[in-house]
Design a protein around this motif. Structure first.
Motif, mmCIF file in Angstrom:
data_model
loop_
_atom_site.group_PDB
_atom_site.id
_atom_site.type_symbol
_atom_site.label_atom_id
_atom_site.label_comp_id
_atom_site.label_asym_id
_atom_site.label_seq_id
_atom_site.Cartn_x
_atom_site.Cartn_y
_atom_site.Cartn_z
ATOM 1 N N PHE A 1 -29.333 77.878 51.940
ATOM 2 C CA PHE A 1 -28.850 78.508 53.134
ATOM 3 C C PHE A 1 -29.898 79.751 53.614
ATOM 4 C CE2 PHE A 1 -24.655 76.751 52.587
ATOM 5 C CZ PHE A 1 -24.574 76.054 53.880
ATOM 6 N N LYS A 2 -30.391 80.399 52.505
ATOM 7 C CA LYS A 2 -31.289 81.671 52.611
ATOM 8 C C LYS A 2 -32.717 81.125 53.293
ATOM 9 C CE LYS A 2 -29.268 85.128 49.689
ATOM 10 N NZ LYS A 2 -29.517 86.078 48.705
ATOM 11 N N SER A 3 -33.145 80.265 52.614
ATOM 12 C CA SER A 3 -34.380 79.455 53.193
ATOM 13 C C SER A 3 -34.245 78.977 54.428
ATOM 14 C CB SER A 3 -34.960 78.291 51.949
ATOM 15 O OG SER A 3 -33.872 77.156 52.030
ATOM 16 N N SER A 4 -33.097 78.355 54.857
ATOM 17 C CA SER A 4 -32.764 77.849 56.250
ATOM 18 C C SER A 4 -32.704 79.047 57.157
ATOM 19 C CB SER A 4 -31.512 77.162 56.321
ATOM 20 O OG SER A 4 -31.466 75.825 55.405
ATOM 21 N N LEU A 5 -32.106 80.066 56.690
ATOM 22 C CA LEU A 5 -32.183 81.195 57.713
ATOM 23 C C LEU A 5 -33.622 81.932 57.784
ATOM 24 C CD1 LEU A 5 -30.791 83.445 59.187
ATOM 25 C CD2 LEU A 5 -30.417 84.635 56.794
ATOM 26 N N MET A 6 -34.450 81.976 56.846
ATOM 27 C CA MET A 6 -35.919 82.515 56.937
ATOM 28 C C MET A 6 -36.694 81.553 57.739
ATOM 29 S SD MET A 6 -38.414 83.005 53.785
ATOM 30 C CE MET A 6 -38.802 81.547 53.545
ATOM 31 N N MET A 7 -36.459 80.213 57.622
ATOM 32 C CA MET A 7 -37.263 79.212 58.552
ATOM 33 C C MET A 7 -36.798 79.612 60.099
ATOM 34 S SD MET A 7 -37.623 75.997 55.791
ATOM 35 C CE MET A 7 -38.692 75.178 57.215
ATOM 36 N N TYR A 8 -35.458 79.580 59.913
ATOM 37 C CA TYR A 8 -34.984 79.735 61.462
ATOM 38 C C TYR A 8 -35.575 81.040 62.103
ATOM 39 C CZ TYR A 8 -31.389 80.633 65.141
ATOM 40 O OH TYR A 8 -30.857 81.133 66.417
ATOM 41 N N GLN A 9 -35.664 82.140 61.438
ATOM 42 C CA GLN A 9 -35.927 83.299 61.951
ATOM 43 C C GLN A 9 -37.639 83.373 62.125
ATOM 44 O OE1 GLN A 9 -34.585 86.204 59.232
ATOM 45 N NE2 GLN A 9 -32.676 86.438 60.089
#
Length: 569
Positions: free
Chosen positions: A506-514
């Motif tokens: 989820f953290k990597s997904s959030l970073m990629m999303y941002q």
């Protein structure tokens, strides 16, 4: 009569399953049907079906359990709005398992293997709430690890010139193939460290849990490993790794089930302990004994889950065993089903579980390669089995919870009783009937009298632990909060395996999303174009709003310039 006629196809399916089991038990030959699909100079690919005693017995077991569960669903899921959709998913789930059982080709086996993963995700998430979705995602992502490992196995088998892996003798095999196959089986059968998803899958409807924990999803990994036994046994590292991890899983599941309060979770953890016992049997080079226990366990575990489903459905969906008591009076048929299943699960003499479970223990004691530490872990895990089985009996059935319950008998529908009857037969007589088949493989047990006595007393030791330690001595381990949280989290395995993975994801997904979706992709994509067009539009708006002013100024300047030229000329 109308009810029986509507259930006639399912009754035929159950009878066909028992016929298939009987046919497989007397079958002495193996038949391989191959249909060429693609052929090259050095490599060929074909669709294969393997029919031997193992596949026939297991397909029969799946048919018996699926027919019983489908009949049970007519009562349990009667109020379901999308009943036909639900049953379609269940039958797709069963067909995926049958496809995996019969197909020995790793490439085509992926259809059944992935089919199990997809349909299990849809069934676990069937109730469409946050808990179901979380459990379904954990189940799917863990099983995807096994899917990747199967793909790796396919690439490794390119050196063999084919992809047949069931009952296959390797020629020029890379030694890492056995480790890859074992790890793939461990992800599907929830062995440590992949065991966090199995209790979470209890979010599915109880009939689905009965299928998952008896003869379909969780047994797929055990079936793949025992069918690939000649590949696995070629590497001692793979068998040693499997032995150690299966023994630790056996103790982990048993000790966690002792402290769990959710009835379905207790049964799920008992499934995990029995799966680890099967894996342990394969690790000590006893694949057919593991298969024997796989078949007997499937029948009595399905019976146990269906009985538990009757308890939950008839008590306002209460799953906490502290809120259930004295159910013999209100649900005699369900309680008798659960009692037969629990006695067989504990390995009590002359039940189906006794013949397969005790055979594993006896043959493991004759294995000279095992250490005393392995013996102790094995016996401890099996004692835990009878311990939590006694806890279910005394808490749920006999009323040691001391709560007020209705003494009126509830109506138990015929669609509920027919599956119980069909599985009763297997839970009581299947071990005896298949025991003669095991003798064909030459398993001879030679034990000392004290060793035989210790095996015979294992279920009674767990019963004595429950009765003596918790009832007579007044010891209450559930009051120890730290110890309770440790065991309820499965020795912190959930926190150490599933939670970090989910957090990292989820953290990597959030970073990629941002960075991407809200970052430079937006600047170069639609948002950037939108902003530029907005600026151009604003400029155009300013120009158009002052159009007449600019025109008057321009005409004035032109007029002045013209007059100046005329005057000065």
């Amino acid at each position: 009569m109308k009810l029986m006629s509507s259930n006639l196809p399912l009754l035929v399916l159950i009878c066909s399953g028992y016929l298939s089991i009987f046919t497989g038990s007397i079958l002495s030959s193996a038949y391989l049907l191959e249909v060429p699909v693609w052929d090259s100079h050095c490599l060929s690919f074909s669709f294969s079906i393997l029919a031997d005693n193992v596949s026939m017995i297991f397909v029969g077991t799946v048919l018996v359990i699926s027919g019983s569960v489908a009949t049970y669903c007519k009562w349990y899921m009667a109020s379901e709005t999308y009943y036909n959709r639900f049953m379609g998913l269940v039958w797709l789930f069963v067909l995926s398992m049958i496809f995996m059982i019969l197909v020995p080709n790793l490439v085509m086996l992926l259809i059944g293997w992935d089919g199990l993963g997809l349909t299990s995700f849809l069934l676990v998430a069937y109730y469409q709430n946050n808990k179901s979705l979380s459990a379904a995602m954990l189940t799917a992502l863990t099983n995807r690890i096994g899917d990747v490992l199967v793909l790796v196995s396919i690439s490794i088998l390119l050196n063999e010139g084919g992809w047949l892996v069931y009952s296959y003798y390797p020629v020029s095999m890379w030694s890492g193939l056995s480790v890859v196959v074992v790890l793939a089986g461990m992800t599907k059968s929830a062995q440590m460290p992949f065991c966090a998803w199995l209790p979470a899958a209890m979010a599915a409807p109880t009939p689905v849990s009965s299928l998952v924990h008896s003869s379909t999803l969780v047994t797929a990994g055990v079936y793949l490993v025992l069918r690939s036994f000649y590949v696995v046994s070629a590497n001692p590292l793979a068998t040693q790794m499997l032995m150690i991890l299966s023994l630790f899983t056996l103790v982990l599941a048993g000790s966690s089930a002792v402290f769990a309060f959710d009835l379905k979770k207790v049964i799920a953890l008992s499934t995990l302990s029995q799966l680890s016992l099967m894996m342990f049997s394969i690790s000590i080079l006893l694949p057919f004994v593991a298969f024997f226990h796989l078949v007997t366990h499937a029948v009595f575990k399905a019976l146990l889950f269906l009985g538990a489903g009757g308890v939950i459905h008839s008590n306002q969906s209460i799953q906490d065993i502290r809120g259930l008591s004295s159910l013999w009076q209100s649900l005699p048929v369900s309680m008798s089903a659960m009692s037969v299943a629990i006695v067989s699960l504990s390995g009590a003499p002359f039940m189906s579980g006794f013949y397969s479970k005790d055979l594993i223990i006896e043959l493991s004691m004759m294995d000279s390669s095992m250490t005393y530490g392995c013996y102790m872990l094995e016996l401890l895990g099996l004692i835990f089995t009878s311990f939590y089985s006694a806890r279910i009996v005394f808490s749920v059935m006999l009323g040691s919870n001391y709560i007020n319950c209705s003494t009126l008998r509830l109506f138990e529908h015929l669609n509920m009783q027919v599956p119980f009857l069909s599985l009763y037969v297997g839970a009581i007589f299947l071990g005896l009937s298949l025991g003669s088949t095991m003798e064909k493989f030459g398993y001879v047990v030679v034990l000392e009298s004290y060793e035989s006595l210790s095996i015979f007393l294992i279920p009674f030791v767990g019963l004595a632990m429950w009765w003596g330690v918790l009832t007579k001595l007044g010891f209450n381990p559930w009051s120890w909060t730290k110890m309770l949280s440790f065991f309820l989290s499965m020795w912190l395995v959930e926190s150490l395996t599933s939670h970090p993975g989910k957090t990292l994801f989820f953290k990597s997904s959030l970073m990629m999303y941002q960075t991407l979706d809200q970052g430079w992709l937006e600047l170069l994509g639609p948002q950037g174009v939108y902003a530029k067009l907005g600026q151009v539009s604003q400029l155009n708006e300013v120009v158009q709003s002052n159009y007449f002013t600019y025109q008057m100024v321009a005409w004035s300047l032109v007029t002045i310039a013209g007059l100046s030229l005329v005057v000065f000329m």
